[in-house]
Design a protein around this motif. Structure first.
Motif, PDB file in Angstrom:
ATOM      1  N   LYS B 219       0.919  -1.113  -0.043  1.00 49.22           N
ATOM      2  CA  LYS B 219      -0.060  -0.065   0.078  1.00 49.22           C
ATOM      3  C   LYS B 219       0.746   1.183  -0.224  1.00 49.22           C
ATOM      4  N   ALA B 220       0.372   2.214  -0.561  1.00 49.40           N
ATOM      5  CA  ALA B 220       1.298   3.576  -0.881  1.00 49.40           C
ATOM      6  C   ALA B 220       0.931   4.338   0.391  1.00 49.40           C
ATOM      7  N   LEU B 221       1.991   5.141   0.762  1.00 49.00           N
ATOM      8  CA  LEU B 221       1.726   6.253   1.776  1.00 49.00           C
ATOM      9  C   LEU B 221       2.285   7.674   1.507  1.00 49.00           C
ATOM     10  N   GLN B 222       1.357   8.467   1.210  1.00 53.93           N
ATOM     11  CA  GLN B 222       1.785   9.880   1.084  1.00 53.93           C
ATOM     12  C   GLN B 222       2.714  10.368   2.034  1.00 53.93           C
ATOM     13  N   MET B 223       3.684  10.792   1.943  1.00 47.37           N
ATOM     14  CA  MET B 223       4.540  11.403   3.030  1.00 47.37           C
ATOM     15  C   MET B 223       4.664  12.697   3.140  1.00 47.37           C
ATOM     16  N   GLY B 224       4.356  13.489   2.028  1.00 47.48           N
ATOM     17  CA  GLY B 224       4.250  14.986   2.368  1.00 47.48           C
ATOM     18  C   GLY B 224       4.162  15.519   0.913  1.00 47.48           C
ATOM     19  N   THR B 225       3.777  16.942   0.881  1.00 46.91           N
ATOM     20  CA  THR B 225       3.383  17.332  -0.358  1.00 46.91           C
ATOM     21  C   THR B 225       3.925  18.752  -0.336  1.00 46.91           C
ATOM     22  N   SER B 226       4.050  19.385  -1.634  1.00 50.82           N
ATOM     23  CA  SER B 226       4.574  20.785  -2.142  1.00 50.82           C
ATOM     24  C   SER B 226       3.676  21.476  -2.994  1.00 50.82           C
ATOM     25  N   HIS B 227       2.815  22.263  -2.515  1.00 44.94           N
ATOM     26  CA  HIS B 227       1.830  22.902  -3.560  1.00 44.94           C
ATOM     27  C   HIS B 227       2.114  24.294  -4.116  1.00 44.94           C
ATOM     28  N   LEU B 228       1.849  24.426  -5.377  1.00 36.93           N
ATOM     29  CA  LEU B 228       1.702  25.698  -5.810  1.00 36.93           C
ATOM     30  C   LEU B 228       0.390  26.155  -5.794  1.00 36.93           C
ATOM     31  N   LEU B 229       0.174  27.086  -4.883  1.00 38.22           N
ATOM     32  CA  LEU B 229      -1.157  27.868  -4.648  1.00 38.22           C
ATOM     33  C   LEU B 229      -1.711  28.432  -5.757  1.00 38.22           C
ATOM     34  N   SER B 230      -3.092  28.472  -6.030  1.00 41.78           N
ATOM     35  CA  SER B 230      -3.506  29.540  -6.566  1.00 41.78           C
ATOM     36  C   SER B 230      -3.279  31.009  -6.338  1.00 41.78           C
ATOM     37  N   GLN B 231      -3.631  31.982  -7.088  1.00 42.80           N
ATOM     38  CA  GLN B 231      -3.606  33.288  -6.557  1.00 42.80           C
ATOM     39  C   GLN B 231      -4.811  33.445  -5.794  1.00 42.80           C
ATOM     40  N   SER B 232      -5.854  32.435  -5.835  1.00 42.36           N
ATOM     41  CA  SER B 232      -7.081  32.655  -5.248  1.00 42.36           C
ATOM     42  C   SER B 232      -6.956  33.214  -3.529  1.00 42.36           C
ATOM     43  N   PHE B 233      -5.962  32.416  -3.060  1.00 41.17           N
ATOM     44  CA  PHE B 233      -5.792  32.903  -1.597  1.00 41.17           C
ATOM     45  C   PHE B 233      -5.179  34.508  -1.364  1.00 41.17           C
ATOM     46  N   ALA B 234      -4.322  34.703  -2.276  1.00 43.92           N
ATOM     47  CA  ALA B 234      -3.839  36.249  -2.450  1.00 43.92           C
ATOM     48  C   ALA B 234      -5.161  37.170  -2.322  1.00 43.92           C
ATOM     49  N   HIS B 235      -6.021  36.679  -3.344  1.00 44.37           N
ATOM     50  CA  HIS B 235      -7.349  37.621  -3.771  1.00 44.37           C
ATOM     51  C   HIS B 235      -8.031  37.541  -2.543  1.00 44.37           C
ATOM     52  N   ALA B 236      -8.208  36.334  -1.905  1.00 40.73           N
ATOM     53  CA  ALA B 236      -9.266  36.124  -0.613  1.00 40.73           C
ATOM     54  C   ALA B 236      -8.581  37.068   0.550  1.00 40.73           C
ATOM     55  N   PHE B 237      -7.300  37.122   0.585  1.00 41.23           N
ATOM     56  CA  PHE B 237      -6.843  38.058   1.599  1.00 41.23           C
ATOM     57  C   PHE B 237      -6.359  39.318   1.311  1.00 41.23           C
ATOM     58  N   ASP B 238      -6.704  39.871  -0.043  1.00 38.98           N
ATOM     59  CA  ASP B 238      -6.365  41.150  -0.577  1.00 38.98           C
ATOM     60  C   ASP B 238      -4.681  41.414  -0.188  1.00 38.98           C
ATOM     61  N   MET B 239      -4.053  40.365  -0.761  1.00 39.98           N
ATOM     62  CA  MET B 239      -2.554  40.487  -0.430  1.00 39.98           C
ATOM     63  C   MET B 239      -2.041  40.939  -1.729  1.00 39.98           C
ATOM     64  N   LYS B 240      -1.403  42.256  -1.793  1.00 37.23           N
ATOM     65  CA  LYS B 240      -0.862  42.943  -2.997  1.00 37.23           C
ATOM     66  C   LYS B 240       0.485  43.606  -2.701  1.00 37.23           C
ATOM     67  N   PHE B 241       1.275  43.768  -3.792  1.00 35.41           N
ATOM     68  CA  PHE B 241       2.552  44.270  -3.743  1.00 35.41           C
ATOM     69  C   PHE B 241       2.662  45.340  -4.611  1.00 35.41           C
ATOM     70  N   GLN B 242       3.660  46.277  -4.565  1.00 34.88           N
ATOM     71  CA  GLN B 242       3.888  47.188  -5.674  1.00 34.88           C
ATOM     72  C   GLN B 242       5.014  46.580  -6.413  1.00 34.88           C
ATOM     73  N   ASP B 243       5.098  46.338  -7.484  1.00 31.84           N
ATOM     74  CA  ASP B 243       6.185  45.813  -8.049  1.00 31.84           C
ATOM     75  C   ASP B 243       6.978  46.759  -8.830  1.00 31.84           C
ATOM     76  N   GLN B 244       8.117  46.379  -9.485  1.00 36.05           N
ATOM     77  CA  GLN B 244       9.365  47.319  -9.720  1.00 36.05           C
ATOM     78  C   GLN B 244       8.796  48.161 -10.644  1.00 36.05           C
TER      79      GLN B 244
END
Lengths: 473, 473
Positions: B219-244
């Protein structure tokens, strides 16, 4: 740049400003809980590392017990539940359903650990059992203050079981001594130690020893405690062992803990108008290296020199950091690292590099020194030691300067406003007299072995032994 | 002595027996929560130490965020709440009152950390922001199993914010590579890595990479994960920055984590009928030294010799332990330390001491060796390295032996009972086909870059790329 409130005029605001601007902690959207930011976390990790090492060297083993405790467990020890009930956070729903028995988020873990001890202890050979846990605990806090009073806080809680009362007492004293060693020799904080009064002791303990100290505003801070627990916990959880004679007996229990409060203590004991001052032994960054860039500077060459210093220091186990930012002025950098309390700063400019020297400044304001680059590995370690010693001495002098002998509450009570500090006086040990301290928002901090006063501070009956009184956090 | 269930016949019971008898964990009175006992905790601390070092070396800083999250936060990201709602534990009462807004005990910390990121991130200069947290989290568990599925578990969760998608993708890959390094080179566990399917990915992520492996029962065991999150979290929390360029933009987020599950994986991948087998690099005790006491033995002299060995090993950084108990027979001790998986055992009796030799046995059952006492510091380190390598090879062979190429679910589905393992096959990437795996209690584990099959395992339309399928914990 951030400005800190005047440390002399508004100590409370100054404290908040330092916590915030030095980025030790930040407010969270959960009332009473704070975010411990990377710099604060690194400081806590330094404290943890040292204490964890000593906890292991003194024969304890770490374990991890559940965050949740069945509500009925908390109620098993009568004094314990009385002491903690008002501060509990309670999980009533989980997995989409209402729970049959609510779960308490641990305010401390005596009950669940003793339940497990009862399963693990059968014979005198299973003793002593010496366990420690690093954990988060929750006590609902009405007047939160970063590190000092927070709904969730981080701590270690030691829990031990012994065959004899003597062994348990020795354990209580040994761990108290470890805390004193940590405070004196690592945090550079001189402490007072002694027994708590009946009113102030841990709910369910026979004896509570405290280690605490005065903050610069003359208020006391309890930094941790070491308890001899009553056998009532062993009775409550039916924890028994067969002794060497074959008789069933109840073990003697202890518990002891210290918390993220220590970070607050470091700020309040050592800080000054410029911000934090961290004792070298536990500073996350002991030395900051600042290349002084100018328009004429060969930045690469300077960075290389800074890096050579960094590597030399790293090789002898000194934690340093190169501030290679090219946007900030040297002045702004000095300001920032002083705010963050880094004990030693090394400055190196092109002219220094050509002369093969660097400049050493320290956070205590000792005169700057110019030293040859090839002497760094000898000068820096001894300078760090010197700062560590100076910081302890300075703190000790402050503590003694705010430690008064007094006779009558009617006299020293009003002084707590104008001359805050630690008042050593006589006490009959009657709770009614202790109650009177509330009039002045003060409390007994601990009993001391000395007997400098013959009569009680309030009723004027004969004193049993001296007691230390102060306002406290 | 404890007996373990037959590892071939009842792997699940064998696992429970090992966990309990090797004292890695114990049941607690709180359903779904376990006590991690000192030996299990020491093992977790070894894993933590290595991983924490690498997390810091790759530019992340530790911080501590609150245990409690306002219920409304969890609801801000639509997929996130849908994924976690059924598993939440909820605090409704605290400080003696009903709360106005219930608090969720964190199942993961994206929401509260992103809320804080939004406060801290203003400009491109604040990026990348790379934070890690070591914490306990709670996900209500219906079918608990020590280390593998527990209501409360311990983990690290990394959370980062970046100015560009490329940087965020690189971060996801870098941390996945760190996990693979930990598994291969420290835990001696070969892993498969790849993208999770849409169904299996983290609630709120664009991409989830997993690292997992097969247990000895296939049987397989998932030991951990690495996620690329959508920008939806940034939108949900209004996380913005001024770029260069001075434009306001949303940062790209990642998160990645691994847990106390790794302890369970060590047990299930390496153990045998005698119990645990721990890879030397993370074994809390790498060498156990057993003085062979007999009636004719001068116990003091033997203990002195054992201690001399201990000190020599300590000086070269090897973690060893002297079993000086005088009540147990050598045989009982051998049994116990084999159960606990200590990689190397040194035996020394009076006759050995007179000949200035000792006997080395190892947990893999290699032939015993007699070596001169003065060769210990050269022989032991290389023997430990050898064991580490052998363990990885052995585990890799097992993984390959249970890794099958397959074409049609109708053929390999029934095989999962008699020949459990990892089935590599083609897939059109349609969710409807993936659904069919439930018939055989299997699931997709991850997509792989290879394309060995031309058609989908179920609908037989063209395959996009290969997928690995197994039953899992």
């Amino acid at each position: 740049m951030a400005t800190l409130a005047d440390i002399k005029k508004d100590f409370a605001q100054w404290y908040q400003d330092v916590i915030y601007h030095a980025q030790l902690a930040d407010h969270s959207p959960v009332r009473g809980s704070f975010i411990i930011r990377p710099y604060g976390c690194a400081l806590w990790e330094q404290i943890q590392r040292r204490l964890d090492q000593r906890i292991k060297e003194t024969g304890h083993q770490n374990a991890l017990f559940p965050l949740f405790i069945p509500e009925s467990f908390i109620k098993k020890e009568a004094q314990h539940v009385e002491g903690f009930a008002p501060e509990l956070a309670i999980v009533t729903h989980a997995g989409g359903k209402e729970l049959e028995e609510p779960l308490v988020v641990r305010p401390t873990s005596e009950t669940i650990i003793h339940y497990m001890f009862a399963k693990w202890i059968h014979s005198w050979r299973d003793l002593p059992l010496k366990i420690n846990q690093w954990a988060n605990v929750v006590r609902w806090e009405m007047r939160p203050r970063a590190f000092l009073r927070t709904t969730e806080f981080f701590w270690q809680e030691g829990h031990t079981a012994h065959a004899t009362l003597q062994e348990a007492s020795d354990e209580v004293q040994m761990m108290l001594a470890e805390y004193v060693d940590l405070a004196h020799n690592w945090l550079a904080i001189p402490v007072i130690t002694g027994l708590k009064s009946e009113t102030e002791k841990f709910p369910g303990a026979v004896q509570t020893y405290t280690f605490e100290t005065l903050m610069q505003d003359g208020k006391a801070l309890q930094m941790g405690t070491s308890h001899l627990l009553s056998q009532s916990f062993a009775h409550a959880f039916d924890m028994k062992f067969q002794d060497q004679q074959g008789t069933m007996a109840y073990p003697y229990l202890t518990s002891w803990g210290t918390t993220t409060r220590l970070v607050g203590a470091l700020v309040m004991v050592h800080g000054d108008q410029k911000g934090l001052i961290l004792p070298p032994k536990i500073a996350p960054i002991q030395v900051v290296i600042i290349p002084i860039f100018t328009k004429q500077t060969n930045a690469d060459e300077l960075l290389q020199a800074a890096n050579a210093i960094y590597v030399q220091l790293q090789n002898i186990g000194i934690r340093s950091y190169i501030d290679s930012d090219t946007h900030q002025t040297p002045g702004a950098k000095f300001y920032n690292w002083e705010l963050k309390g880094v004990p030693v700063r090394i400055e190196i400019g092109m002219r220094d590099l050509q002369a093969q020297v660097c400049i050493i400044a320290d956070r205590l304001g000792n005169p700057k020194q110019t030293i040859p680059l090839n002497q760094i590995v000898t000068v820096i370690p001894s300078h760090l030691m010197h700062i560590q010693t100076m910081m302890f001495q300075r703190a000790q002098e402050r503590l003694h300067a705010m430690w008064y002998k007094a006779q009558k509450l009617a006299e020293f009570g009003p002084l707590l406003d104008t001359q805050p500090g630690l008042y050593q006086t006589g006490w009959c040990q009657d709770i009614a007299c202790e109650e009177q301290l509330k009039v002045y928002k003060a409390s007994t901090r601990c009993l001391v072995q000395e007997k400098t006063q013959s009569h009680c501070f309030y009723c004027e009956k004969p004193s049993k032994q001296d007691v230390l009184i102060a306002r406290s956090y």
